[in-house]
Design an enzyme around this catalytic site. Sequence first.
Site, short mmCIF file in Angstrom:
data_model
loop_
_atom_site.label_atom_id
_atom_site.label_comp_id
_atom_site.label_asym_id
_atom_site.label_seq_id
_atom_site.Cartn_x
_atom_site.Cartn_y
_atom_site.Cartn_z
N LYS A 112 -4.66 -16.02 0.11
CA LYS A 112 -4.95 -16.03 1.55
C LYS A 112 -5.47 -17.38 2.02
CE LYS A 112 -5.22 -11.23 2.81
NZ LYS A 112 -5.93 -10.13 3.42
N LYS A 192 4.19 -9.21 -2.22
CA LYS A 192 3.72 -7.90 -1.77
C LYS A 192 4.13 -7.64 -0.31
CE LYS A 192 -0.68 -7.41 -0.55
NZ LYS A 192 -1.73 -6.60 0.01
N LYS A 195 1.08 -6.68 6.02
CA LYS A 195 1.03 -6.55 7.48
C LYS A 195 1.34 -7.89 8.15
CE LYS A 195 -3.04 -3.62 7.31
NZ LYS A 195 -3.94 -4.37 6.43
N1 AQP Z 1 2.34 -3.72 -0.61
C1 AQP Z 1 1.43 -2.83 -0.96
N2 AQP Z 1 1.71 -1.90 -1.91
C2 AQP Z 1 0.79 -0.95 -2.26
N3 AQP Z 1 -0.44 -0.89 -1.71
C3 AQP Z 1 -0.75 -1.79 -0.76
N4 AQP Z 1 -1.87 -2.00 -0.03
C4 AQP Z 1 -1.69 -3.05 0.79
N5 AQP Z 1 -0.46 -3.56 0.62
C5 AQP Z 1 0.15 -2.80 -0.34
C6 AQP Z 1 -3.08 -1.17 -0.14
O1 AQP Z 1 -3.44 -0.76 1.17
C7 AQP Z 1 -4.84 -0.71 1.27
C8 AQP Z 1 -5.31 -1.46 2.46
O2 AQP Z 1 -4.99 -2.81 2.38
P1 AQP Z 1 -5.76 -3.81 3.36
O3 AQP Z 1 -5.36 -3.59 4.75
O4 AQP Z 1 -7.20 -3.71 3.14
O5 AQP Z 1 -5.43 -5.23 2.89
P2 AQP Z 1 -4.25 -5.94 2.27
O6 AQP Z 1 -4.08 -5.46 0.86
O7 AQP Z 1 -4.54 -7.37 2.46
O8 AQP Z 1 -3.03 -5.44 3.13
P3 AQP Z 1 -1.89 -6.27 3.77
O9 AQP Z 1 -0.91 -5.35 4.33
O10 AQP Z 1 -1.37 -7.30 2.83
O11 AQP Z 1 -2.62 -6.95 4.99
P4 AQP Z 1 -2.74 -8.44 5.42
O12 AQP Z 1 -1.36 -8.93 5.63
O13 AQP Z 1 -3.54 -8.35 6.68
O14 AQP Z 1 -3.45 -9.15 4.32
C9 AQP Z 1 -5.42 -1.25 -0.04
O15 AQP Z 1 -5.79 -0.16 -0.86
C10 AQP Z 1 -4.28 -1.99 -0.63
O16 AQP Z 1 -4.34 -1.99 -2.05
#
Ligand code: AQP
Length: 328
Positions: A112, A192, A195
């Site tokens: 990040k 991965k 969002k």
């Molecule tokens: N690609 C994924 N596959 C499986 N699990 C996932 N999680 C996130 N992406 C995947 C799980 O969703 C929960 C919440 O995630 P988060 O919103 O706290 O943060 P993140 O992991 O940073 O999610 P994003 O989508 O990648 O958001 P951004 O783009 O904002 O950083 C967690 O339990 C995570 O494991």
Amino acid sequence: MDKVIFSGVQPSGNLHIGNYVGALKQWVTMQEGRDAIFCIVDLHTITVPQDPKVLREKILEMTALYIACGIDPEKAHIFVQSENPNHTQLGWILNTITSFGQLERMTQFKEKSQKYGENVGLFDYPVLMAADILLYQTDEVPVGEDQKQHLELARDLAKKFNKQFGEVFKLPIPVIGKEAARVMSLQAPTSKMSKSDVNQLGTVYLLDSEDQIREKIKKAVTDSQTHISKDRGSEGLSNLLTIYSAFKNQTLTDSYNQLEGKSYGEFKTLLADLVVLDLSQIKKKYEEIRGNEEYLNQILDGGRDFAIEKSNETMQKVLDALGLGRTA
Ligand code: AQP
């Protein structure tokens, strides 16, 4: 006493099928017979730039989506992280027993900070996350694979605190789904699904229209083969099979057995049908409740009161153990 489960999602954008199968689907199963606490972790979200107006909007959207995905507000507590100041207070305290080295190892910080630039909050994110979990004497934390490293830190900090200051924290266990712990981008299957992916075709959002879902799955990257075979194929194909298995609630091996010999085109249509069916039900429920802000706010008010009361117990033990404040 019932086991406590705690988990959260950042209101940092639109929820996608990675969040759904990696986290929320597990929450729904695990809320039965447990003391379930689900947080909207907005303090984590501001570790990367956000538009304040959009961030506020997302709180009620996420609440409605949690419920639409199957979280039962009669059974589980839903609340907003920034509405319980115990999180930041415990986060600060845990900072004082965390080493730089422990945080420098975190892969999410590396990824990040490269993407958004460094800030101390982003570096310290895993300590706040440890506080989120430890405050509620959590037994189990259902998360995706990407959060495993953060969970290990929470356990290490709990052990260290207990050893230095006396038994205060329970040691939480991560619960990581077997089949869909890490859903990858449909366009870049080595990254991965996220969002904040700039390539919108890589991520299927829970509120996408049927046409968008079908288009994204149709255009998903696979490989030069044409039919599914048990040698498991490329990362792109195995990601699609992972998603299929998660939505079918079956193992990857069962999916390979069932789909062997099907053309990639046929398989993508089957997968799209499955995802469209599930997400259309979520979307229907979401649309029914999203407009009822009084109902959503009531749930969050109750969740906040519960979270503050429950975490006050742990906080008082922490303050006593450290000799902070005056004797009650
Ligand atoms: N690609 C994924 N596959 C499986 N699990 C996932 N999680 C996130 N992406 C995947 C799980 O969703 C929960 C919440 O995630 P988060 O919103 O706290 O943060 P993140 O992991 O940073 O999610 P994003 O989508 O990648 O958001 P951004 O783009 O904002 O950083 C967690 O339990 C995570 O494991």
